[in-house]
Design a protein around this motif. Structure first.
Motif, PDB file in Angstrom:
ATOM      1  N   MET A  94       0.831  -1.195   0.000  1.00 14.97           N
ATOM      2  CA  MET A  94       0.000   0.000   0.000  1.00 14.97           C
ATOM      3  C   MET A  94       0.867   1.246   0.000  1.00 14.97           C
ATOM      4  SD  MET A  94      -1.180   2.564   2.278  1.00 14.97           S
ATOM      5  CE  MET A  94      -1.376   1.944   3.950  1.00 14.97           C
ATOM      6  N   LEU A  95       1.892   1.274   0.835  1.00  8.52           N
ATOM      7  CA  LEU A  95       2.753   2.454   0.899  1.00  8.52           C
ATOM      8  C   LEU A  95       3.546   2.628  -0.397  1.00  8.52           C
ATOM      9  CD1 LEU A  95       3.970   4.853   2.322  1.00  8.52           C
ATOM     10  CD2 LEU A  95       5.622   3.318   3.403  1.00  8.52           C
ATOM     11  N   ALA A  96       4.074   1.526  -0.927  1.00  7.62           N
ATOM     12  CA  ALA A  96       4.825   1.620  -2.181  1.00  7.62           C
ATOM     13  C   ALA A  96       3.944   2.181  -3.288  1.00  7.62           C
ATOM     14  CB  ALA A  96       5.360   0.237  -2.568  1.00  7.62           C
ATOM     15  N   ASN A  97       2.704   1.758  -3.322  1.00  9.45           N
ATOM     16  CA  ASN A  97       1.771   2.268  -4.325  1.00  9.45           C
ATOM     17  C   ASN A  97       1.529   3.763  -4.133  1.00  9.45           C
ATOM     18  OD1 ASN A  97      -0.238   1.853  -6.502  1.00  9.45           O
ATOM     19  ND2 ASN A  97      -1.702   2.358  -4.898  1.00  9.45           N
ATOM     20  N   GLN A  98       1.381   4.199  -2.885  1.00  9.88           N
ATOM     21  CA  GLN A  98       1.158   5.618  -2.607  1.00  9.88           C
ATOM     22  C   GLN A  98       2.370   6.462  -2.970  1.00  9.88           C
ATOM     23  OE1 GLN A  98      -1.702   7.206  -1.537  1.00  9.88           O
ATOM     24  NE2 GLN A  98      -2.625   5.227  -1.996  1.00  9.88           N
ATOM     25  N   GLU A 132      -0.619   1.484  11.517  1.00  6.74           N
ATOM     26  CA  GLU A 132      -1.918   2.022  11.930  1.00  6.74           C
ATOM     27  C   GLU A 132      -1.937   3.542  11.832  1.00  6.74           C
ATOM     28  OE1 GLU A 132      -1.118  -1.960  13.494  1.00  6.74           O
ATOM     29  OE2 GLU A 132       0.004  -0.079  13.688  1.00  6.74           O
ATOM     30  N   ASP A 133      -0.818   4.193  12.202  1.00 10.98           N
ATOM     31  CA  ASP A 133      -0.728   5.652  12.086  1.00 10.98           C
ATOM     32  C   ASP A 133      -0.754   6.086  10.632  1.00 10.98           C
ATOM     33  OD1 ASP A 133      -0.566   5.835  14.833  1.00 10.98           O
ATOM     34  OD2 ASP A 133       1.618   5.948  14.870  1.00 10.98           O
ATOM     35  N   LEU A 134      -0.059   5.318   9.792  1.00 12.01           N
ATOM     36  CA  LEU A 134      -0.041   5.625   8.359  1.00 12.01           C
ATOM     37  C   LEU A 134      -1.443   5.578   7.776  1.00 12.01           C
ATOM     38  CD1 LEU A 134       1.489   6.036   5.656  1.00 12.01           C
ATOM     39  CD2 LEU A 134       1.704   3.545   5.530  1.00 12.01           C
ATOM     40  N   CYS A 135      -2.229   4.587   8.173  1.00 15.19           N
ATOM     41  CA  CYS A 135      -3.595   4.466   7.662  1.00 15.19           C
ATOM     42  C   CYS A 135      -4.473   5.622   8.124  1.00 15.19           C
ATOM     43  CB  CYS A 135      -4.206   3.137   8.110  1.00 15.19           C
ATOM     44  SG  CYS A 135      -3.482   1.687   7.313  1.00 15.19           S
ATOM     45  N   ARG A 136      -4.288   6.060   9.354  1.00 10.96           N
ATOM     46  CA  ARG A 136      -5.146   7.114   9.896  1.00 10.96           C
ATOM     47  C   ARG A 136      -4.757   8.501   9.393  1.00 10.96           C
ATOM     48  NH1 ARG A 136      -4.235   3.942  14.848  1.00 10.96           N
ATOM     49  NH2 ARG A 136      -6.141   2.769  15.334  1.00 10.96           N
ATOM     50  N   LYS A 137      -3.477   8.717   9.146  1.00 13.72           N
ATOM     51  CA  LYS A 137      -3.002  10.042   8.722  1.00 13.72           C
ATOM     52  C   LYS A 137      -2.081   9.880   7.511  1.00 13.72           C
ATOM     53  CE  LYS A 137      -3.185  11.781  13.482  1.00 13.72           C
ATOM     54  NZ  LYS A 137      -2.403  12.396  14.598  1.00 13.72           N
ATOM     55  N   ARG A 138      -2.650   9.300   6.468  1.00 14.62           N
ATOM     56  CA  ARG A 138      -1.850   8.922   5.313  1.00 14.62           C
ATOM     57  C   ARG A 138      -1.113  10.109   4.690  1.00 14.62           C
ATOM     58  NH1 ARG A 138      -4.766   6.717  -0.025  1.00 14.62           N
ATOM     59  NH2 ARG A 138      -6.255   8.178   0.872  1.00 14.62           N
ATOM     60  N   GLU A 139      -1.817  11.203   4.444  1.00 12.48           N
ATOM     61  CA  GLU A 139      -1.183  12.329   3.754  1.00 12.48           C
ATOM     62  C   GLU A 139      -0.058  12.932   4.591  1.00 12.48           C
ATOM     63  OE1 GLU A 139      -2.282  16.545   1.539  1.00 12.48           O
ATOM     64  OE2 GLU A 139      -3.865  15.093   1.982  1.00 12.48           O
ATOM     65  N   ASN A 140      -0.274  13.043   5.902  1.00 15.34           N
ATOM     66  CA  ASN A 140       0.783  13.577   6.770  1.00 15.34           C
ATOM     67  C   ASN A 140       2.049  12.739   6.678  1.00 15.34           C
ATOM     68  OD1 ASN A 140      -0.983  15.511   7.607  1.00 15.34           O
ATOM     69  ND2 ASN A 140      -1.414  14.603   9.596  1.00 15.34           N
ATOM     70  N   TYR A 141       1.881  11.427   6.658  1.00 21.58           N
ATOM     71  CA  TYR A 141       3.042  10.554   6.621  1.00 21.58           C
ATOM     72  C   TYR A 141       3.675  10.508   5.235  1.00 21.58           C
ATOM     73  CZ  TYR A 141       2.625   8.994  11.395  1.00 21.58           C
ATOM     74  OH  TYR A 141       2.608   8.958  12.772  1.00 21.58           O
ATOM     75  N   LEU A 142       2.877  10.650   4.186  1.00 22.20           N
ATOM     76  CA  LEU A 142       3.458  10.719   2.843  1.00 22.20           C
ATOM     77  C   LEU A 142       4.335  11.959   2.707  1.00 22.20           C
ATOM     78  CD1 LEU A 142       0.480   9.554   0.595  1.00 22.20           C
ATOM     79  CD2 LEU A 142       2.598   8.315   1.085  1.00 22.20           C
ATOM     80  N   ARG A 172      -7.202   1.236  -3.253  1.00 17.13           N
ATOM     81  CA  ARG A 172      -8.215   1.794  -2.360  1.00 17.13           C
ATOM     82  C   ARG A 172      -7.559   2.544  -1.204  1.00 17.13           C
ATOM     83  NH1 ARG A 172     -12.643  -2.537  -0.645  1.00 17.13           N
ATOM     84  NH2 ARG A 172     -13.364  -0.635   0.395  1.00 17.13           N
ATOM     85  N   ALA A 173      -8.303   3.481  -0.664  1.00 17.57           N
ATOM     86  CA  ALA A 173      -7.830   4.173   0.538  1.00 17.57           C
ATOM     87  C   ALA A 173      -7.759   3.160   1.685  1.00 17.57           C
ATOM     88  CB  ALA A 173      -8.778   5.306   0.896  1.00 17.57           C
ATOM     89  N   PRO A 174      -6.878   3.383   2.659  1.00 12.08           N
ATOM     90  CA  PRO A 174      -6.798   2.450   3.796  1.00 12.08           C
ATOM     91  C   PRO A 174      -8.159   2.262   4.452  1.00 12.08           C
ATOM     92  CG  PRO A 174      -4.986   4.008   3.863  1.00 12.08           C
ATOM     93  CD  PRO A 174      -5.896   4.482   2.772  1.00 12.08           C
ATOM     94  N   MET A 175      -8.495   1.020   4.724  1.00 15.43           N
ATOM     95  CA  MET A 175      -9.790   0.706   5.336  1.00 15.43           C
ATOM     96  C   MET A 175      -9.627   0.725   6.855  1.00 15.43           C
ATOM     97  SD  MET A 175     -11.062  -2.265   2.685  1.00 15.43           S
ATOM     98  CE  MET A 175      -9.446  -3.031   2.540  1.00 15.43           C
ATOM     99  N   LEU A 176      -9.966   1.849   7.457  1.00 10.03           N
ATOM    100  CA  LEU A 176      -9.732   2.018   8.888  1.00 10.03           C
ATOM    101  C   LEU A 176     -10.476   0.981   9.719  1.00 10.03           C
ATOM    102  CD1 LEU A 176      -9.841   5.926   9.160  1.00 10.03           C
ATOM    103  CD2 LEU A 176      -7.853   4.421   8.877  1.00 10.03           C
ATOM    104  N   GLU A 177     -11.637   0.543   9.203  1.00 13.58           N
ATOM    105  CA  GLU A 177     -12.412  -0.433   9.957  1.00 13.58           C
ATOM    106  C   GLU A 177     -11.703  -1.787  10.030  1.00 13.58           C
ATOM    107  OE1 GLU A 177     -13.668  -0.736   5.630  1.00 13.58           O
ATOM    108  OE2 GLU A 177     -13.198   0.864   7.080  1.00 13.58           O
ATOM    109  N   ARG A 178     -10.658  -1.981   9.220  1.00 10.82           N
ATOM    110  CA  ARG A 178      -9.937  -3.247   9.221  1.00 10.82           C
ATOM    111  C   ARG A 178      -8.785  -3.269  10.229  1.00 10.82           C
ATOM    112  NH1 ARG A 178     -11.519  -7.678   7.853  1.00 10.82           N
ATOM    113  NH2 ARG A 178      -9.404  -8.331   7.274  1.00 10.82           N
ATOM    114  N   LEU A 179      -8.465  -2.126  10.820  1.00  8.55           N
ATOM    115  CA  LEU A 179      -7.295  -2.069  11.684  1.00  8.55           C
ATOM    116  C   LEU A 179      -7.399  -2.990  12.896  1.00  8.55           C
ATOM    117  CD1 LEU A 179      -6.353   1.735  11.656  1.00  8.55           C
ATOM    118  CD2 LEU A 179      -5.348  -0.139  10.345  1.00  8.55           C
TER     119      LEU A 179
END
Length: 315
Positions: A1-5, A185-195, A231-238
């Motif tokens: 997921m991160l490599a794709n982003q 988990e942090d990456l999924c919740r705040k993806r743009e900040n971490y990118l 797809r965007a990270p599915m937070l409900e899957r964490l």
């Protein structure tokens, strides 16, 4: 997921699909790679079936081997990157990203040849990691051979998680400015900040992608594993592991990981309130599963030893 982003949002970075050959080259050593003729270098490259995923023809690989024979690993990887970029309709990249966890075993070799190398590590809740692997192995794929997933027992996977994270800790201590560690988990919740943080770490530009912009290509043999890559990270899957991971496996993960679980900020869940009788039963069941699952990896290591003693030493 991160490599794709990264592929979608950082135009200065050329992101490769997951390849085995990178680790194989560094495990073999630069002196050995320099000693190979073009024909033998091509044979070494062809040990990685995943190279077909980057789309270069057999003739192009032959040209690369002829150009790079006797010139070492960095020249070879640079030529592969240039060819891959050209094949993808891109200019020569400023930064090349290889994604492969096993590169941790050859970081000294990498940094000796490429002192500017940087490493990104993603920590994921070990219970989620074990749940994912167990679930994948239990599923039936029409194309993906689940044997390639390696072992699938709770004890063995937890030991691997411990070994892996400790290796990263050693690397971070040795190269504090060149290792970026991110919690999944942090990456999924705040993806743009971490990118943005990753782009700053890599010293490249960050350009939020349009929805239809191409990202990372996934090999045909593994597409069933990565159906959600765009797809965007599915937070409900964490926290889905709480329902999907059986209680005895969850207990074993937390038992093996021990204090390192809370060290990474993850709270115990399965070990709470488990009586002595159940603990003993879980441990016996887990140890039996561990013994059975150890047969496959041991046989594969012996096969590697017979085929390539040098690579075996890096496993």
């Amino acid at each position: 997921m991160l490599a794709n982003q990264i592929a979608r949002n950082m135009p200065d970075v050329l992101v490769f699909p997951e390849l085995d050959v990178i680790g194989l080259l560094f495990a073999s050593g630069d002196r050995y790679v320099r000693s190979l003729s073009a024909q033998r270098l091509l044979a070494l490259l062809r040990q990685d079936n995943k190279l077909d995923d980057i789309g270069l023809s057999r003739n192009e690989w032959t040209v690369i081997a002829n150009k790079c024979a006797g010139k070492g690993i960095l020249v070879l990887l640079t030529q592969i990157a240039v060819s891959f970029a050209r094949h993808s309709g891109r200019d020569e990249p400023r930064v090349v990203l290889f994604q492969r966890g096993t590169l941790l075993s050859v970081t000294r070799e990498i940094t000796n040849l490429a002192p500017s190398a940087k490493f990104i590590h993603i920590v994921r809740d070990p219970r989620a990691a074990v749940s994912s692997i167990v679930g994948i192995r239990a599923a039936r794929f029409t194309k993906f051979d689940k044997k390639r997933m390696g072992r699938g027992d709770a004890i063995g996977l937890s030991k691997n998680w411990l070994k892996y994270t400790r290796r990263v800790d050693d690397l971070r201590e040795r190269m504090p400015d060149d290792v970026l560690q991110i919690q999944y988990e942090d990456l999924c919740r705040k993806r743009e900040n971490y990118l943005r943080r990753i782009a700053e770490f890599l010293r490249v530009s960050y350009s939020p992608a349009e929805r239809d912009k191409a990202g990372l290509s996934v090999g045909t043999n593994e597409q069933e594993l990565h159906t959600n890559i765009d797809r965007a990270p599915m937070l409900e899957r964490l926290l889905a592991w709480r329902e999907e991971l059986t209680g005895w496996r969850g207990f074993l993960v937390e038992y093996v990981i021990g204090d390192r679980l809370e060290f990474y900020g993850y709270e115990p869940y399965f070990t709470k309130g488990v009586g002595v009788g159940k603990r003993i039963g879980y441990l016996v069941r887990g140890r039996l599963e561990y013994m059975v699952e150890s047969v496959g990896p041991l046989s594969r290591r012996l096969a590697v030893l017979c085929k390539s003693p040098r690579l075996f030493m890096r496993m």
